[in-house]
Design a protein around this motif. Structure first.
Motif, short mmCIF file in Angstrom:
data_model
loop_
_atom_site.label_atom_id
_atom_site.label_comp_id
_atom_site.label_asym_id
_atom_site.label_seq_id
_atom_site.Cartn_x
_atom_site.Cartn_y
_atom_site.Cartn_z
N ASN A 61 0.82 -1.29 0.13
CA ASN A 61 -0.16 -0.15 -0.09
C ASN A 61 0.72 1.18 0.11
OD1 ASN A 61 -1.42 2.24 1.73
ND2 ASN A 61 -3.06 1.39 0.95
N PHE A 62 1.88 1.36 0.85
CA PHE A 62 2.99 2.49 0.90
C PHE A 62 3.41 2.73 -0.24
CE2 PHE A 62 6.34 5.11 1.96
CZ PHE A 62 5.87 6.02 2.84
N ALA A 63 4.04 1.63 -1.06
CA ALA A 63 4.78 1.77 -1.97
C ALA A 63 4.04 2.19 -3.58
CB ALA A 63 5.46 0.27 -2.37
N PHE A 64 2.83 1.68 -3.39
CA PHE A 64 2.17 1.91 -4.99
C PHE A 64 0.99 2.16 -4.86
CE2 PHE A 64 4.83 -2.03 -5.48
CZ PHE A 64 5.81 -1.60 -6.15
N LYS A 65 0.16 2.77 -3.68
CA LYS A 65 -1.04 3.52 -4.00
C LYS A 65 -0.93 4.55 -4.44
CE LYS A 65 -4.53 5.25 -0.92
NZ LYS A 65 -5.23 5.72 0.59
N GLY A 66 -1.71 4.86 -5.49
CA GLY A 66 -1.83 6.11 -6.54
C GLY A 66 -1.11 5.95 -7.65
N THR A 67 -0.51 4.51 -7.83
CA THR A 67 0.39 4.58 -9.09
C THR A 67 -0.26 4.19 -10.29
OG1 THR A 67 2.38 3.56 -7.56
CG2 THR A 67 2.65 3.03 -9.78
N ASN A 68 0.22 4.30 -11.34
CA ASN A 68 -0.52 4.22 -12.73
C ASN A 68 -0.18 2.70 -13.07
OD1 ASN A 68 0.20 3.53 -15.76
ND2 ASN A 68 -0.96 5.42 -15.63
N GLU A 69 -1.37 1.98 -13.21
CA GLU A 69 -1.12 0.26 -13.30
C GLU A 69 -0.30 0.07 -14.49
OE1 GLU A 69 -3.95 -3.35 -14.37
OE2 GLU A 69 -4.77 -1.33 -14.92
N ARG A 70 -0.72 0.78 -15.67
CA ARG A 70 0.11 0.50 -17.00
C ARG A 70 1.67 0.53 -16.64
NH1 ARG A 70 2.05 3.26 -21.23
NH2 ARG A 70 2.43 2.30 -23.19
N GLN A 71 2.10 1.62 -16.06
CA GLN A 71 3.48 1.75 -15.89
C GLN A 71 4.13 0.84 -14.99
OE1 GLN A 71 3.74 5.89 -14.46
NE2 GLN A 71 3.68 6.66 -16.56
N LEU A 72 3.23 0.37 -13.91
CA LEU A 72 3.83 -0.69 -12.93
C LEU A 72 3.89 -2.20 -13.74
CD1 LEU A 72 5.06 -0.92 -10.10
CD2 LEU A 72 2.82 -1.31 -9.45
N ARG A 73 2.91 -2.38 -14.55
CA ARG A 73 2.86 -3.56 -15.24
C ARG A 73 4.26 -3.71 -16.14
NH1 ARG A 73 -0.78 -6.77 -13.66
NH2 ARG A 73 -2.87 -5.99 -12.79
N ILE A 74 4.44 -2.47 -16.77
CA ILE A 74 5.72 -2.71 -17.51
C ILE A 74 6.99 -2.95 -16.73
CG2 ILE A 74 7.40 -0.96 -18.91
CD1 ILE A 74 4.85 0.32 -19.92
N LYS A 75 6.97 -2.31 -15.33
CA LYS A 75 8.03 -2.68 -14.53
C LYS A 75 8.03 -3.98 -13.96
CE LYS A 75 8.99 1.89 -12.54
NZ LYS A 75 9.00 3.03 -11.66
N GLY A 76 6.76 -4.67 -14.00
CA GLY A 76 6.81 -5.87 -13.62
C GLY A 76 7.04 -6.98 -14.62
N GLU A 77 6.82 -6.77 -16.05
CA GLU A 77 7.40 -7.30 -16.90
C GLU A 77 8.81 -7.32 -17.09
OE1 GLU A 77 5.60 -6.35 -20.54
OE2 GLU A 77 3.52 -6.94 -19.71
N ALA A 78 9.56 -6.37 -16.72
CA ALA A 78 10.99 -5.95 -16.68
C ALA A 78 11.63 -6.78 -15.62
CB ALA A 78 11.18 -4.55 -16.49
N PHE A 79 10.88 -6.73 -14.48
CA PHE A 79 11.42 -7.54 -13.49
C PHE A 79 11.23 -9.32 -13.70
CE2 PHE A 79 10.79 -9.69 -9.01
CZ PHE A 79 11.88 -9.15 -8.38
N SER A 80 10.24 -9.38 -14.28
CA SER A 80 10.03 -10.80 -14.53
C SER A 80 11.20 -11.47 -15.28
CB SER A 80 8.76 -11.17 -15.12
OG SER A 80 8.45 -12.24 -15.72
N GLU A 81 11.64 -10.56 -16.54
CA GLU A 81 12.54 -11.02 -17.50
C GLU A 81 13.83 -10.86 -16.91
OE1 GLU A 81 13.42 -12.62 -21.04
OE2 GLU A 81 11.30 -12.26 -20.25
N LEU A 82 14.41 -9.84 -16.31
CA LEU A 82 15.73 -9.18 -15.72
C LEU A 82 16.05 -9.80 -14.67
CD1 LEU A 82 15.43 -5.61 -17.10
CD2 LEU A 82 16.56 -7.36 -18.36
N MET A 83 15.00 -9.99 -13.72
CA MET A 83 15.39 -10.24 -12.28
C MET A 83 15.41 -11.52 -11.77
SD MET A 83 16.96 -7.43 -11.77
CE MET A 83 17.64 -7.74 -9.89
#
Length: 194
Positions: A61-83
Motif C-alpha cells: 500500500n505504501f509503495a504503490f497506492k496511486g501508481t499508474n497500473e500500466r507503468q507498474l505492469r511494464i516494470k513487472g514485466e521487466a522484473f520478470s524478465e531481468l531479475m
C-alpha cells in the motif's frame, strides 16, 4: 491427470521476490520514507508479532497506492524478465519441467504479486493463483483485489479454481508455515524439498 501446486518465494526461488520487486519498482523517495514510517511495523514482523500477510499489505500500500497500473505492469514485466531468473532454484525449475513433461497441470500459488508473476508464468506455460492488485480507472488503489494469497487463502483459491477430485494425484511444494494449508491438499507433499 495430475496437478502440481508450487509456492513461489523460497520454494522455486532462493529469496523473497516480493521485497525485491518493491525495491526494483517503487519510487526511490517512497522507499526511503517508507523505511522510516514502516520501521515499527517491520520491527513487529521481525519479532514475530505481525504476520507476513499483514506486513506485505502495508508495504504494498505504501509503495504503490496511486501508481499508474500500466507503468507498474511494464516494470513487472521487466522484473520478470531481468531479475527473476537470478533467483530461480535450478532443481525447482527442473521439477516444474518434469511435471510438465508428464502432462501434469502446474500451478504457482503465491502471496507474491500478479504484476510480475503473471508474465513469468505465461512465459513458461504455468497456471497462476496469486495476490492480485486492485485498480480503479488505471490507478492502483493500494489494496488487493483478493486477499493476500497465503495460508488458508491459498487453499481456498485452489479449491475455487480446480475440482481436485478430478486429479489422480495432487502434488504440493512449499517452504513455510504459510504453505501448510496448501500442502494439506496434496497426496504427495514436499516441505522445504529444494
Amino acid at each position: 491427470m495430475n496437478i502440481a501446486l508450487f509456492d513461489f518465494d523460497g520454494t522455486i526461488t532462493n529469496t523473497d521476490t516480493f521485497t525485491k520487486f518493491i525495491l526494483f519498482a517503487a519510487n526511490k523517495r517512497k522507499i526511503n520514507v517508507g523505511k522510516i514510517i514502516l520501521l515499527p511495523t517491520i520491527v513487529k514482523y521481525k519479532l514475530g508479532r505481525l504476520h507476513g500477510s499483514e506486513i506485505r499489505k502495508k508495504v504494498y500500500n505504501f509503495a504503490f497506492k496511486g501508481t499508474n497500473e500500466r507503468q507498474l505492469r511494464i516494470k513487472g514485466e521487466a522484473f520478470s524478465e531481468l531479475m527473476i531468473p537470478n533467483y530461480i532454484r535450478s532443481n525447482a525449475f527442473e521439477k516444474i519441467k518434469w511435471h510438465q513433461q508428464r502432462g501434469d497441470i502446474v500451478v504457482i500459488v503465491s502471496a507474491s504479486l500478479d504484476l510480475y508473476l503473471s508474465p513469468w508464468c505465461t512465459k513458461y506455460g504455468l497456471d497462476l493463483i496469486c495476490t492480485k492488485v486492485d485498480v480503479v480507472d488505471g490507478i492502483l488503489t493500494g489494496n488487493y483485489l483478493n486477499d493476500d494469497c497465503s495460508g488458508i487463502t491459498k487453499k481456498q483459491l485452489v479449491e475455487q479454481k480446480y475440482n481436485l477430485s478430478n486429479f489422480d494425484t495432487i502434488y504440493a511444494y512449499g517452504d513455510t508455515l504459510e504453505d501448510e494449508e496448501l500442502l494439506s491438499l496434496a497426496d504427495e507433499r514436499f516441505y522445504q524439498y529444494f
